[in-house]
Design an enzyme around this catalytic site. Structure first.
Site, PDB file in Angstrom:
ATOM      1  N   HIS A 173       0.859  -1.187   0.000  1.00 14.82           N
ATOM      2  CA  HIS A 173       0.000   0.000   0.000  1.00 14.82           C
ATOM      3  C   HIS A 173       0.896   1.238   0.000  1.00 14.82           C
ATOM      4  O   HIS A 173       1.566   1.516   0.996  1.00 14.82           O
ATOM      5  CB  HIS A 173      -0.922  -0.005   1.218  1.00 14.82           C
ATOM      6  N   ARG A 204      -0.331   4.295  -0.591  1.00 15.41           N
ATOM      7  CA  ARG A 204      -1.163   5.420  -0.150  1.00 15.41           C
ATOM      8  C   ARG A 204      -1.185   6.579  -1.142  1.00 15.41           C
ATOM      9  O   ARG A 204      -1.537   7.700  -0.769  1.00 15.41           O
ATOM     10  CB  ARG A 204      -0.687   5.927   1.207  1.00 15.41           C
ATOM     11  N   HIS A 232      -3.125 -12.517   1.435  1.00 15.17           N
ATOM     12  CA  HIS A 232      -2.812 -12.638   2.872  1.00 15.17           C
ATOM     13  C   HIS A 232      -3.643 -13.698   3.628  1.00 15.17           C
ATOM     14  O   HIS A 232      -4.417 -13.373   4.529  1.00 15.17           O
ATOM     15  CB  HIS A 232      -2.917 -11.279   3.563  1.00 15.17           C
ATOM     16  N   ASP A 273       2.129  -6.984   2.733  1.00 21.16           N
ATOM     17  CA  ASP A 273       0.913  -6.199   2.995  1.00 21.16           C
ATOM     18  C   ASP A 273       1.291  -4.917   3.737  1.00 21.16           C
ATOM     19  O   ASP A 273       0.644  -4.523   4.713  1.00 21.16           O
ATOM     20  CB  ASP A 273      -0.112  -7.012   3.785  1.00 21.16           C
ATOM     21  N   ASN A 321      -5.390  -6.792   9.354  1.00 23.65           N
ATOM     22  CA  ASN A 321      -6.503  -7.453   8.678  1.00 23.65           C
ATOM     23  C   ASN A 321      -5.936  -8.303   7.538  1.00 23.65           C
ATOM     24  O   ASN A 321      -5.346  -7.753   6.606  1.00 23.65           O
ATOM     25  CB  ASN A 321      -7.458  -6.397   8.130  1.00 23.65           C
ATOM     26  N   ASN A 330      -6.546   0.582  -3.371  1.00 26.34           N
ATOM     27  CA  ASN A 330      -7.477   1.233  -2.440  1.00 26.34           C
ATOM     28  C   ASN A 330      -6.908   2.563  -1.945  1.00 26.34           C
ATOM     29  O   ASN A 330      -6.550   2.740  -0.797  1.00 26.34           O
ATOM     30  CB  ASN A 330      -7.838   0.312  -1.273  1.00 26.34           C
TER      31      ASN A 330
END
Length: 428
Positions: free
Chosen positions: A66, A68, A236, A309, A282, A98
């Site tokens: 990620h 961002r 994951h 992740d 998560n 995302n």
């Protein structure tokens, strides 16, 4: 050969690495060799002598990061995230969609690709969303997104709840060819959950997140993929039940692949007793039995990749009570050392297995060119000191965020040099 991720910088370095044990499990190389790189290409492998602890291996690929960007550059950006990856031994990473806005159109993806060409320290590939806005209601234009450079599709962070939509995604994906990667979670079972549902959650009084919330969705999606004759990738994995579903699907001939994170391989929900928000992720840390199943699957190849992740968060977000803190931890800069310390040194998993699952494994899943140590191959290399002690300190992170589950711990294993696309991108 596989798809080659872009690399815009024209510089190619020339150097020799000697004194290392050269280890490429896929190429069958395990010897003391002097490795010469000329203008970014491996030109000579000659017998040498190895210094204790020094290992030269194919550089790593992280298929789940990620960055961002766009939208939360205060947590991470293309420069900081790829610098962190280079420091962790990675020659390429794949970024999740995302973001703000979600990577769900050719316009957003195209802008990101252009930024990465100018800003990234190592090659970056991008996954696009399966559904528009990751809302689970309407599919994205998959063919157009692949043509613009998407290497796959995922609504990571959210599951595709609708079985009919998931089926259509598999059907339409036949035309695009990008790999579908799934975040497996039944939100009806995870609502108000903060950690694995079990004895520890009961003792701590925290809302439980049952493992069956993952495994039932894995079962549904491998059944749909099998029915449609399409492959898929499971993000994951954390639970024994998920591993069992995956193993059955693979044995039946389905093109099903999966990844696992260092934290799920190294820890169990017992670690959450500290209530450290940096242990909230998560999917959550699971039981010892779940961890054992993940390790078995990693060793036997049922799980083909290790992915960090890497999920950076601003300090004020994680500086909160466990129940209020967001899910997610960083991992790019500590992945190898964590695995080497917790798994390789105790003899739980071989060094060869860890290196393969961090490099060739992710490449195979997404059809990328595999980093390899062979004459004529592009230089994508990581030089490791597997015996060096490293204390994990916030001050040493290249990442903008420090929400690491390893802060303050001493690990064994240091990345001394990373070479990506023939260019030295990190040197300790």
């Amino acid at each position: 050969m596989g798809q080659r991720l872009f690399w815009s910088n024209g510089r190619r370095d020339t150097f020799t690495i000697d004194g290392a044990r050269v280890l490429d499990p896929v190429e069958g190389v395990d010897a003391a060799l002097d490795v010469t790189v000329e203008r970014g290409v491996i030109t000579r492998l000659e017998p040498g002598s190895a210094r204790e602890g020094l290992v030269l291996a194919p550089a790593f690929i992280d298929p789940h990061v990620h960055l961002r960007t766009p939208g939360r550059e205060d947590e991470e950006d293309l420069v900081s995230g790829t610098a962190a990856a280079a420091a962790g031994g990675y020659c390429a990473i794949l970024a999740m969609p995302n973001t703000e806005p979600v990577v769900d159109s050719a316009a957003v993806l195209g802008a990101l690709v252009e930024r990465a060409e100018a800003e990234a320290q190592i090659p970056v590939g991008f996954l696009a969303a399966i559904t528009k806005g990751q809302q689970g209601r309407e599919l994205t234009e998959m063919v157009e997104l692949v043509e613009r450079g998407a290497v796959g599709f995922t609504d990571d962070g959210r599951p595709v709840v609708s079985a009919s939509l998931m089926r259509r995604a598999l059907q339409y994906n036949a035309a695009s060819g990008g790999r579908i990667a799934l975040h497996e979670e039944d939100p009806a079972l995870t609502r108000d959950g903060h950690m694995h549902e079990g004895a520890v959650s009961a003792e701590l009084g925290l809302g439980g997140w049952p493992s069956v919330a993952e495994s039932t969705m894995v079962g549904r999606d491998v059944a749909l993929a099998s029915f449609e004759g399409r492959g898929l990738h499971l993000l994951h994995l954390s639970a024994r039940g998920s591993v069992d579903e995956l193993r059955r699907a693979r044995e039946a001939g389905l093109d099903a692949t999966a990844e696992v994170t260092p934290h799920h391989l190294c820890l169990t929900d017992e670690a959450v007793r500290t209530l450290d928000p940096n242990l909230k992720m998560n999917p959550p840390l699971r039981s010892g039995d779940d961890r054992a199943a993940l390790l078995d699957a990693l060793r036997d190849g049922t799980i083909g990749a290790i992915a960090t992740d890497h999920a950076p968060h601003a300090r004020h977000e994680k500086d909160a009570p466990f129940e209020e803190a967001p899910f997610g931890v960083t991992g790019l800069e500590t992945a190898f050392a964590a695995l080497n310390t917790a798994l390789v040194e105790p003899g739980v998993v071989s060094l060869e297995c860890v290196l393969e699952r961090m490099s060739a494994g992710p490449a195979a899943i997404y059809g990328l060119e595999r980093p390899r140590i062979a004459v004529g191959a592009p230089a994508n290399l990581v030089l490791l000191d597997v015996a060096a002690a490293v204390r994990v300190e916030e001050s040493s992170f290249r990442s903008k965020s420090a929400n690491s589950w390893l802060l303050g711990k001493t690990l064994r294993g240091r990345v001394l040099r990373t070479v990506a696309g023939g260019k030295v991108v990190h040197e300790a």
